[in-house]
Design a protein around this motif. Sequence first.
Motif, mmCIF file in Angstrom:
data_model
loop_
_atom_site.group_PDB
_atom_site.id
_atom_site.type_symbol
_atom_site.label_atom_id
_atom_site.label_comp_id
_atom_site.label_asym_id
_atom_site.label_seq_id
_atom_site.Cartn_x
_atom_site.Cartn_y
_atom_site.Cartn_z
ATOM 1 N N TYR A 88 0.828 -1.203 0.000
ATOM 2 C CA TYR A 88 0.000 0.000 0.000
ATOM 3 C C TYR A 88 0.866 1.258 0.000
ATOM 4 C CZ TYR A 88 -3.865 -3.069 1.124
ATOM 5 O OH TYR A 88 -4.802 -4.063 1.083
ATOM 6 N N GLU A 89 0.350 2.309 -0.636
ATOM 7 C CA GLU A 89 0.980 3.634 -0.603
ATOM 8 C C GLU A 89 0.724 4.249 0.778
ATOM 9 O OE1 GLU A 89 2.744 4.976 -2.995
ATOM 10 O OE2 GLU A 89 2.324 3.549 -4.592
ATOM 11 N N GLU A 92 -3.278 9.172 2.224
ATOM 12 C CA GLU A 92 -3.391 10.480 1.586
ATOM 13 C C GLU A 92 -4.690 11.127 2.083
ATOM 14 O OE1 GLU A 92 -4.140 11.992 -2.962
ATOM 15 O OE2 GLU A 92 -3.082 10.092 -2.637
ATOM 16 N N ILE A 100 -7.450 8.239 2.107
ATOM 17 C CA ILE A 100 -7.402 7.067 1.230
ATOM 18 C C ILE A 100 -6.046 6.402 1.381
ATOM 19 C CG2 ILE A 100 -8.366 6.411 -0.962
ATOM 20 C CD1 ILE A 100 -8.072 9.034 -2.044
ATOM 21 N N ARG A 102 -4.115 3.876 -0.938
ATOM 22 C CA ARG A 102 -4.158 3.196 -2.244
ATOM 23 C C ARG A 102 -3.205 2.009 -2.259
ATOM 24 N NH1 ARG A 102 -4.412 8.777 -4.415
ATOM 25 N NH2 ARG A 102 -6.473 8.963 -5.339
ATOM 26 N N ARG A 103 -3.600 1.020 -3.041
ATOM 27 C CA ARG A 103 -2.728 -0.128 -3.287
ATOM 28 C C ARG A 103 -1.656 0.289 -4.283
ATOM 29 N NH1 ARG A 103 -2.655 -5.626 -2.843
ATOM 30 N NH2 ARG A 103 -4.422 -6.283 -1.634
ATOM 31 N N LYS A 104 -0.416 -0.154 -4.055
ATOM 32 C CA LYS A 104 0.655 0.147 -5.003
ATOM 33 C C LYS A 104 0.405 -0.618 -6.289
ATOM 34 C CE LYS A 104 4.303 0.904 -1.627
ATOM 35 N NZ LYS A 104 5.568 0.396 -1.065
ATOM 36 N N THR A 105 0.723 0.021 -7.402
ATOM 37 C CA THR A 105 0.574 -0.683 -8.677
ATOM 38 C C THR A 105 1.837 -1.494 -8.926
ATOM 39 O OG1 THR A 105 1.446 1.232 -9.838
ATOM 40 C CG2 THR A 105 -0.946 1.062 -9.667
#
Length: 121
Positions: A88-89, A92, A100, A102-105
């Motif tokens: 995960y990032e 934010e 939020i 976010r899941r890392k790409t």
Amino acid sequence: MKHIAAPLLALTLFAAPVAAQEEDDGGFNLMEEGARLFFRGLMSEMEPALEDLEDLAREMRPQLQAFMTEMGPALRDILEEVEDWSVYEPPEILPNGDIIIRRKTPPEDEEPLPENGEIEL
């Protein structure tokens, strides 16, 4: 007089290594004393900052306790839910106040695994 000079010369020659050993020990004591003085000076320089940190911790304690009382159960649920935080990032905060995560790409050069899970070699 010559009879006294020979033993005196012999004693001087034998005493030289003993004197050198004492100087080595003295040097070690000087190193210890220097390190002690260095750390004492460092502590006296850091003392005001440490006192400020203690004051800040005392001021923040009620707010942290209230936060943990309110948010503790929700945080525990999230920790149980997420298996690997490294995918995960960092969180934010959006302008509207939403948070939020976010899941890392995955890197573009990595190919996703096939649906059947087998890799052809």
